[in-house]
Design an enzyme around this catalytic site. Sequence first.
Site, short mmCIF file in Angstrom:
data_model
loop_
_atom_site.label_atom_id
_atom_site.label_comp_id
_atom_site.label_asym_id
_atom_site.label_seq_id
_atom_site.Cartn_x
_atom_site.Cartn_y
_atom_site.Cartn_z
N GLU A 442 8.00 123.45 -30.69
CA GLU A 442 9.31 122.79 -30.88
C GLU A 442 9.59 121.75 -29.81
OE1 GLU A 442 9.87 124.02 -34.33
OE2 GLU A 442 11.15 122.54 -33.40
C1 LIG Z 1 1.41 128.80 -32.19
C2 LIG Z 1 1.86 127.41 -32.53
C3 LIG Z 1 2.72 127.22 -33.61
C4 LIG Z 1 3.12 125.92 -33.95
N1 LIG Z 1 3.89 125.73 -35.08
C5 LIG Z 1 4.08 124.45 -35.53
C6 LIG Z 1 4.67 124.21 -36.81
O1 LIG Z 1 5.07 125.13 -37.52
N2 LIG Z 1 4.78 122.92 -37.24
C7 LIG Z 1 4.35 121.86 -36.49
O2 LIG Z 1 4.47 120.74 -36.93
N3 LIG Z 1 3.78 122.06 -35.26
C8 LIG Z 1 3.65 123.32 -34.78
N4 LIG Z 1 3.06 123.54 -33.56
C9 LIG Z 1 2.64 122.39 -32.75
C10 LIG Z 1 3.47 122.25 -31.49
O3 LIG Z 1 4.77 121.81 -31.80
C11 LIG Z 1 2.70 121.32 -30.55
O4 LIG Z 1 1.61 122.08 -30.06
C12 LIG Z 1 3.54 120.79 -29.43
O5 LIG Z 1 4.50 119.90 -29.91
C13 LIG Z 1 2.70 120.07 -28.36
O6 LIG Z 1 1.80 119.18 -28.91
P1 LIG Z 1 0.25 119.25 -28.48
O7 LIG Z 1 -0.19 120.65 -28.66
O8 LIG Z 1 -0.49 118.20 -29.20
O9 LIG Z 1 0.26 118.96 -26.94
P2 LIG Z 1 0.21 117.49 -26.27
O10 LIG Z 1 1.22 116.63 -26.93
O11 LIG Z 1 -1.20 117.02 -26.23
O12 LIG Z 1 0.71 117.82 -24.81
C14 LIG Z 1 -0.15 118.24 -23.73
C15 LIG Z 1 0.66 118.22 -22.45
O13 LIG Z 1 1.09 116.88 -22.18
C16 LIG Z 1 2.49 116.82 -22.01
N5 LIG Z 1 2.99 115.56 -22.55
C17 LIG Z 1 2.66 114.96 -23.71
N6 LIG Z 1 3.34 113.81 -23.85
C18 LIG Z 1 4.15 113.70 -22.79
C19 LIG Z 1 5.12 112.75 -22.35
N7 LIG Z 1 5.42 111.69 -23.10
N8 LIG Z 1 5.76 112.97 -21.18
C20 LIG Z 1 5.50 114.05 -20.44
N9 LIG Z 1 4.59 114.98 -20.78
C21 LIG Z 1 3.93 114.82 -21.94
C22 LIG Z 1 3.04 118.03 -22.78
O14 LIG Z 1 4.31 118.45 -22.29
C23 LIG Z 1 1.94 119.05 -22.53
O15 LIG Z 1 2.17 119.70 -21.31
C24 LIG Z 1 2.70 124.82 -33.17
C25 LIG Z 1 1.85 125.04 -32.06
C26 LIG Z 1 1.43 126.31 -31.76
C27 LIG Z 1 0.48 126.50 -30.60
#
Ligand SMILES: Cc1cc2nc3c(=O)[nH]c(=O)nc-3n(C[C@H](O)[C@H](O)[C@H](O)COP(=O)(O)OP(=O)(O)OC[C@H]3O[C@@H](n4cnc5c(N)ncnc54)[C@H](O)[C@@H]3O)c2cc1C
Length: 597
Positions: A442
Amino acid sequence: MSTYTAPLRDIAFTLEHLVGLPELTTWETFAHADPDMLLGALDEAGRFVSEVVAPTNTVGDETGCRLNDDGTVTTPQGFKEAYSRFVESGWGTLPFPSAFGGQDLPWVVGIAVVELIKSANMAWSLCPMLTQSAIDALIHHGSPEQQATYLEKLVTGEWTGTMLLTESEAGSDVGALRAKAVPADDGSWRVTGSKTFITWGEHDVAENIIHLVLARTPGAPPGTRGISLFIVPKYLVKADGSLGERNDIKAVSLEHKIGIHASPTCVMSMGDQGEGAVGYLIGEEHRGMAYMFTMMNNARLAVGVEGLSISERAYQLALEYAQLRRQGRAIGAPKTESSLIIEHPDIRRMLMTMKATIEAMRGLLYLTAATIDRSRHHPDESERGRYAELLALLTPVAKAWSTDRGVEMTSLGIQIHGGMGYVEETGAAQHWRDSRIAPIYEGTNGIQAVDLVLRKLPLRGGELVRELLAEMGDLDADLEAAGDVFGPIRERLIEGRSALEGATEWMLASEDPNDALAGATPYLEMFGTVTGGWLLAKGALAARRLAEGKDDPFLQAKIATAHFYCTQLLPRATGLFPAITAGAGDLFEITPAFLGA
Ligand SMILES: Cc1cc2nc3c(=O)[nH]c(=O)nc-3n(C[C@H](O)[C@H](O)[C@H](O)COP(=O)(O)OP(=O)(O)OC[C@H]3O[C@@H](n4cnc5c(N)ncnc54)[C@H](O)[C@@H]3O)c2cc1C
């Protein structure tokens, strides 16, 4: 095996004395509900989750979900039955309009039920949680026809909802997503692409799943400005409301995760068998991100509640263990026997930290939920606008502060158990493992902090946040008048508030956004910690009034808990000031090449 008892008295106290439920029920919208009736309903909900949902928690963790060769997903034993009893009982319908089968009750009462469900089984709770978010998006942005087709079944829970944003290259940066939607001759759309990490994307607990999918339409502008929102049902719905053909959307794999094993986290594929999954555009093209925010804001609050719920469950388990386990001899205890570990000051410190932080989280999250009610139903239109802004300010704090605390509190729960916390059989480890996702999904907590400092603080040129800080200051006179034990509470709150005021003005004045971003996470932590102290102090004053002439340990504990929090936990927030205002210099001093040296 870990049991769960709903903390109903504390929930009732929070609703009545911290967030103003009695005021909400004087409004016409909620005139059919008086506070006693609502608290009675929560009592019932507490019994339901303890007896029906909580027993599925351990088995869910141990077995997890299974993706079968035919693409179906089998949920753990007991999940289907618990879900159908949830649907029968109507616990998911409370805050939704009666026009769609809901009960027109305050959102904050719905959030209390969400707390109970999440404490009982966090993995299971994600299914109704995402359904609620989909309902909210359709109520606000769906066409009358879409509402008539989907809402009632979603509100009852006969169908469930999901949220398909994330793709492998589009996580925090949702604007990078590549799923496509092209118009079909009949006015519907054909959606193709792959989505990752989709919670409850496929399962066996309900007959249909209504996926809300973000995708790009032909010629859409790049980034978030070019994203549209589509309804993609698992089974198409015929004109008479019955289920038709299976749509071309399916789960192709399940993730193996640290925790919430029983929540099927799916990779979803659309359009493998032809021109694409049938989708229906919600609202206008390219407005998908704005519509999705309706879902995400409520989902953010509900995820914040996970921090509270899992901490409460971990606390109950740790408290029970601390009263059974004997080790060492507490100071002054008889030499003949070893003491219960609850007699050791360090164990008391951890238990008090958990108790005080849980009550602060409950205050903050319920306040945010009541702000949803005020922003939607306050009789005065200008007040509704003011509360909508306050909601925007509080939501990232409620989500990130509570979920970070959730990881800390469940870790303390393990520590109280010693070695038995590190092994799986007590259940303490599961709470910690389950808690770890909440700061990530989220919108990661880092992204919440960015949202707070770059978008929310500048609202109305900083006047909105200043108003909230002034409201916190209004408690000062009452604390001063209360004397005695309230003196130290007042002093530490003045220090905390003044540090938060200083940090806020520093953020607002910061010219280089990189400096503000460098301090965003500690700033959010300070914001949440001080707000928690304010709410606990407010509760302690209410408890003092209610306790007059009575000997009530619950009310006395409210004052002692606020004293502990304000004198022992709140000062840590003040200590964050240097990190908030340090700027980005130190963080970028060492180049990536030398970070490893
Ligand atoms: C168990 C689980 C359930 C989920 N359920 C859903 C779902 O139902 N529907 C859905 O659509 N998604 C879902 N997600 C996805 C989830 O919302 C994303 O994993 C999350 O938004 C982070 O994206 P990412 O994993 O690509 O991490 P990344 O975006 O790659 O982030 C990696 C790190 O970089 C940091 N970062 C990235 N961009 C910035 C920035 N601009 N400024 C500062 N820091 C930054 C982040 O805070 C993080 O620490 C789920 C994920 C998991 C693991």
